[in-house]
Design a protein around this motif. Structure first.
Motif, PDB file in Angstrom:
ATOM      1  N   SER A 107     -63.995  -3.705  10.492  1.00 34.48           N
ATOM      2  CA  SER A 107     -63.899  -2.205   9.980  1.00 34.48           C
ATOM      3  C   SER A 107     -62.887  -1.853  10.836  1.00 34.48           C
ATOM      4  O   SER A 107     -63.019  -2.052  12.421  1.00 34.48           O
ATOM      5  N   SER A 108     -61.848  -0.702  10.705  1.00 41.87           N
ATOM      6  CA  SER A 108     -60.981  -0.386  11.633  1.00 41.87           C
ATOM      7  C   SER A 108     -61.745   1.005  12.282  1.00 41.87           C
ATOM      8  O   SER A 108     -61.265   1.267  13.421  1.00 41.87           O
ATOM      9  N   GLU A 109     -62.820   1.459  11.937  1.00 39.05           N
ATOM     10  CA  GLU A 109     -63.795   2.279  12.508  1.00 39.05           C
ATOM     11  C   GLU A 109     -64.786   1.892  13.360  1.00 39.05           C
ATOM     12  O   GLU A 109     -65.461   2.594  13.933  1.00 39.05           O
ATOM     13  N   SER A 110     -64.962   0.395  13.454  1.00 43.78           N
ATOM     14  CA  SER A 110     -66.139   0.003  14.367  1.00 43.78           C
ATOM     15  C   SER A 110     -65.588  -0.999  15.305  1.00 43.78           C
ATOM     16  O   SER A 110     -64.365  -1.616  14.963  1.00 43.78           O
ATOM     17  N   ASN A 111     -66.163  -1.153  16.164  1.00 38.94           N
ATOM     18  CA  ASN A 111     -65.816  -2.406  17.252  1.00 38.94           C
ATOM     19  C   ASN A 111     -66.340  -3.765  16.861  1.00 38.94           C
ATOM     20  O   ASN A 111     -65.978  -4.817  17.606  1.00 38.94           O
ATOM     21  N   VAL A 112     -67.210  -3.822  15.893  1.00 47.54           N
ATOM     22  CA  VAL A 112     -67.943  -5.076  15.516  1.00 47.54           C
ATOM     23  C   VAL A 112     -66.887  -5.994  15.003  1.00 47.54           C
ATOM     24  O   VAL A 112     -66.184  -5.528  14.014  1.00 47.54           O
ATOM     25  N   ARG A 113     -66.983  -7.270  15.085  1.00 48.56           N
ATOM     26  CA  ARG A 113     -66.013  -8.334  14.576  1.00 48.56           C
ATOM     27  C   ARG A 113     -66.745  -9.342  14.236  1.00 48.56           C
ATOM     28  O   ARG A 113     -67.695  -9.725  14.727  1.00 48.56           O
ATOM     29  N   LEU A 114     -66.126  -9.990  13.116  1.00 48.19           N
ATOM     30  CA  LEU A 114     -66.708 -11.298  12.631  1.00 48.19           C
ATOM     31  C   LEU A 114     -66.187 -12.466  13.322  1.00 48.19           C
ATOM     32  O   LEU A 114     -64.929 -12.658  13.277  1.00 48.19           O
ATOM     33  N   ALA A 115     -67.182 -13.167  14.373  1.00 42.76           N
ATOM     34  CA  ALA A 115     -66.904 -14.132  14.943  1.00 42.76           C
ATOM     35  C   ALA A 115     -67.113 -15.383  14.290  1.00 42.76           C
ATOM     36  O   ALA A 115     -68.235 -15.678  13.848  1.00 42.76           O
ATOM     37  N   TRP A 116     -66.216 -16.545  14.490  1.00 36.44           N
ATOM     38  CA  TRP A 116     -66.283 -17.732  13.792  1.00 36.44           C
ATOM     39  C   TRP A 116     -65.706 -18.983  14.394  1.00 36.44           C
ATOM     40  O   TRP A 116     -64.842 -18.591  15.292  1.00 36.44           O
ATOM     41  N   ARG A 117     -66.138 -20.016  14.170  1.00 39.75           N
ATOM     42  CA  ARG A 117     -65.259 -21.365  14.885  1.00 39.75           C
ATOM     43  C   ARG A 117     -65.609 -22.453  14.082  1.00 39.75           C
ATOM     44  O   ARG A 117     -66.377 -22.652  13.328  1.00 39.75           O
ATOM     45  N   VAL A 118     -64.557 -23.384  14.321  1.00 46.82           N
ATOM     46  CA  VAL A 118     -64.559 -24.622  13.554  1.00 46.82           C
ATOM     47  C   VAL A 118     -64.362 -25.607  14.634  1.00 46.82           C
ATOM     48  O   VAL A 118     -63.179 -25.422  15.647  1.00 46.82           O
ATOM     49  N   ARG A 133     -72.051 -36.107  26.320  1.00 46.38           N
ATOM     50  CA  ARG A 133     -71.847 -37.532  27.127  1.00 46.38           C
ATOM     51  C   ARG A 133     -73.195 -37.386  27.770  1.00 46.38           C
ATOM     52  O   ARG A 133     -73.207 -36.747  28.879  1.00 46.38           O
ATOM     53  N   ARG A 134     -74.271 -38.245  27.540  1.00 45.30           N
ATOM     54  CA  ARG A 134     -75.658 -38.286  28.148  1.00 45.30           C
ATOM     55  C   ARG A 134     -75.814 -39.673  28.419  1.00 45.30           C
ATOM     56  O   ARG A 134     -76.143 -40.676  27.732  1.00 45.30           O
ATOM     57  N   GLY A 135     -75.736 -39.918  29.732  1.00 49.95           N
ATOM     58  CA  GLY A 135     -75.887 -41.340  30.231  1.00 49.95           C
ATOM     59  C   GLY A 135     -74.705 -42.114  29.961  1.00 49.95           C
ATOM     60  O   GLY A 135     -73.616 -41.750  30.122  1.00 49.95           O
ATOM     61  N   TYR A 136     -75.011 -43.264  29.261  1.00 49.09           N
ATOM     62  CA  TYR A 136     -74.135 -44.057  28.763  1.00 49.09           C
ATOM     63  C   TYR A 136     -73.761 -43.922  27.154  1.00 49.09           C
ATOM     64  O   TYR A 136     -72.992 -44.570  26.633  1.00 49.09           O
ATOM     65  N   LEU A 137     -74.187 -42.996  26.443  1.00 47.64           N
ATOM     66  CA  LEU A 137     -74.325 -42.490  25.316  1.00 47.64           C
ATOM     67  C   LEU A 137     -73.339 -41.242  25.031  1.00 47.64           C
ATOM     68  O   LEU A 137     -73.358 -40.487  25.667  1.00 47.64           O
ATOM     69  N   ASP A 138     -72.615 -41.353  23.901  1.00 51.50           N
ATOM     70  CA  ASP A 138     -71.578 -40.366  23.662  1.00 51.50           C
ATOM     71  C   ASP A 138     -72.149 -39.958  22.153  1.00 51.50           C
ATOM     72  O   ASP A 138     -72.065 -40.543  21.281  1.00 51.50           O
ATOM     73  N   ASP A 139     -72.494 -38.594  22.093  1.00 56.47           N
ATOM     74  CA  ASP A 139     -72.961 -37.795  20.712  1.00 56.47           C
ATOM     75  C   ASP A 139     -71.710 -37.195  20.306  1.00 56.47           C
ATOM     76  O   ASP A 139     -71.300 -36.203  21.124  1.00 56.47           O
ATOM     77  N   THR A 140     -71.460 -37.045  19.252  1.00 59.44           N
ATOM     78  CA  THR A 140     -70.192 -36.119  18.677  1.00 59.44           C
ATOM     79  C   THR A 140     -70.724 -35.246  17.741  1.00 59.44           C
ATOM     80  O   THR A 140     -71.281 -35.655  16.763  1.00 59.44           O
ATOM     81  N   PHE A 141     -70.307 -33.800  17.848  1.00 63.05           N
ATOM     82  CA  PHE A 141     -70.786 -32.792  16.958  1.00 63.05           C
ATOM     83  C   PHE A 141     -69.535 -32.205  16.207  1.00 63.05           C
ATOM     84  O   PHE A 141     -68.510 -31.905  16.575  1.00 63.05           O
ATOM     85  N   VAL A 142     -69.538 -32.128  14.978  1.00 64.81           N
ATOM     86  CA  VAL A 142     -68.541 -31.721  14.207  1.00 64.81           C
ATOM     87  C   VAL A 142     -69.282 -30.650  13.038  1.00 64.81           C
ATOM     88  O   VAL A 142     -69.985 -30.895  12.435  1.00 64.81           O
ATOM     89  N   GLY A 143     -68.680 -29.429  13.350  1.00 66.92           N
ATOM     90  CA  GLY A 143     -69.387 -28.301  12.716  1.00 66.92           C
ATOM     91  C   GLY A 143     -68.605 -27.142  12.699  1.00 66.92           C
ATOM     92  O   GLY A 143     -67.420 -26.820  13.188  1.00 66.92           O
ATOM     93  N   ALA A 144     -69.329 -25.907  12.592  1.00 65.92           N
ATOM     94  CA  ALA A 144     -68.771 -24.550  12.515  1.00 65.92           C
ATOM     95  C   ALA A 144     -69.888 -23.452  13.038  1.00 65.92           C
ATOM     96  O   ALA A 144     -71.026 -23.951  13.063  1.00 65.92           O
ATOM     97  N   SER A 145     -69.432 -22.446  13.074  1.00 63.57           N
ATOM     98  CA  SER A 145     -70.350 -21.340  13.550  1.00 63.57           C
ATOM     99  C   SER A 145     -69.883 -20.034  13.122  1.00 63.57           C
ATOM    100  O   SER A 145     -68.680 -19.410  12.950  1.00 63.57           O
ATOM    101  N   LEU A 146     -70.699 -19.249  12.749  1.00 57.29           N
ATOM    102  CA  LEU A 146     -70.458 -17.702  12.336  1.00 57.29           C
ATOM    103  C   LEU A 146     -71.540 -16.747  13.123  1.00 57.29           C
ATOM    104  O   LEU A 146     -72.706 -17.152  13.302  1.00 57.29           O
ATOM    105  N   GLY A 147     -70.834 -15.557  13.353  1.00 59.91           N
ATOM    106  CA  GLY A 147     -71.784 -14.727  14.175  1.00 59.91           C
ATOM    107  C   GLY A 147     -71.020 -13.138  14.265  1.00 59.91           C
ATOM    108  O   GLY A 147     -70.343 -12.956  13.439  1.00 59.91           O
ATOM    109  N   THR A 148     -71.413 -12.333  15.162  1.00 57.15           N
ATOM    110  CA  THR A 148     -71.034 -11.317  15.464  1.00 57.15           C
ATOM    111  C   THR A 148     -70.399 -10.888  17.006  1.00 57.15           C
ATOM    112  O   THR A 148     -70.990 -11.466  17.880  1.00 57.15           O
ATOM    113  N   ALA A 149     -69.260 -10.294  17.123  1.00 55.66           N
ATOM    114  CA  ALA A 149     -68.707  -9.997  18.223  1.00 55.66           C
ATOM    115  C   ALA A 149     -68.660  -8.549  18.531  1.00 55.66           C
ATOM    116  O   ALA A 149     -68.236  -7.863  17.574  1.00 55.66           O
ATOM    117  N   PHE A 150     -68.731  -8.303  19.712  1.00 58.18           N
ATOM    118  CA  PHE A 150     -68.743  -6.636  20.153  1.00 58.18           C
ATOM    119  C   PHE A 150     -67.817  -6.399  21.227  1.00 58.18           C
ATOM    120  O   PHE A 150     -67.486  -7.064  22.019  1.00 58.18           O
TER     121      PHE A 150
END
Length: 252
Positions: A218-229, A235-252
């Protein structure tokens, strides 16, 4: 009679001459001379407020009150640069069986983001520098009726990032991120109803890239919709784990 009349006339003319003469020090003020004075006076009264305002601005700039100017510069963007997001996706865990892609596990978590670039006072880095405090969880349970293996992975990281904005006042950008943390693995092996737990903690390195946005709600509020892809690796020790995903939240 004619002898005294001539001296009287001459005497009268002599006394009348100073009466008709004007004093050069006090000239007569004609009506036409008053208008220019009034015009100059009114122009002077009009310029005095403008000169006062200019002198005030000059005085403030010479005093150099940086705190006041900094507060005014933040009026157009009153956000604090803090965000909270819930994340989800798939974690491709390195497989001990030697699979090429590994095991696909559902992953969930959350993170806290702070744009610390706002403290540097550089406009170009104001929203480009930030870091995450992140927690990610993935688990799997598999086996047979006789033997069952249960694995729980917990990732806790702190990772700074640099974001390249799509424009000067854009709400979107691409970023690269590198950080570190720990990985806690809890594994239980159940054989014939008997459970054997195995726990371990390893340091890890987190790195990856992503797309980030903070859309105005909203133009009257500082709150924003935060998201990512994002595409992130752990990398943990000799293992490599891969994360593919998204996130959604609130930014102030």
């Amino acid at each position: 009679m004619h002898s005294w009349l001539l001296p009287c006339l001459l005497g009268g003319l002599a006394l009348a001459a100073p009466t008709f003469a004007q004093d050069e020090d006090t000239p007569y003020a004609y009506p036409d001379d008053e208008k220019p004075e009034q015009t100059r006076g009114s122009r002077r009264h009009r310029t005095e407020p403008e000169e006062d305002m200019a002198s005030d601005f000059r005085r403030i700039s010479e005093e150099g009150d940086e705190e006041d100017f900094e507060r005014l510069s933040r009026m157009d963007d009153p956000n604090t640069g803090v965000a909270f997001e819930a994340l989800g996706g798939a974690m491709v865990v390195s497989s001990p069986r030697g699979q090429l892609l590994g095991d696909f596990l559902p992953a969930v978590g959350g993170r806290f983001t702070w744009e610390y670039g706002r403290l540097l006072g550089v406009e170009a880095l104001r929203e480009s520098l930030w870091f995450d405090v992140r927690y990610t969880y993935a688990g799997v349970r598999e086996g047979t009726k006789l033997i069952v293996g249960d694995t729980r992975l917990h990732y806790a990281t702190i990772a700074p990032a640099y974001e390249l904005m799509f424009g000067e006042s854009s709400e979107y950008g691409v970023y690269a991120q590198v950080g570190g943390g720990i990985a806690y693995e809890h594994t239980t092996l159940e054989i014939g109803g008997k459970v054997t737990p195995v726990d371990g903690v390893k340091p890890l390195i987190q790195y990856g890239v992503g797309l980030r946005g903070r859309t105005k709600v909203s133009s009257e509020s500082n709150v924003r919709l935060a998201w990512r892809v994002e595409l992130m690796r752990f990398r943990r020790g000799y293992l490599d784990d891969t994360f593919v995903g998204a996130s959604l939240g609130t930014a102030f």
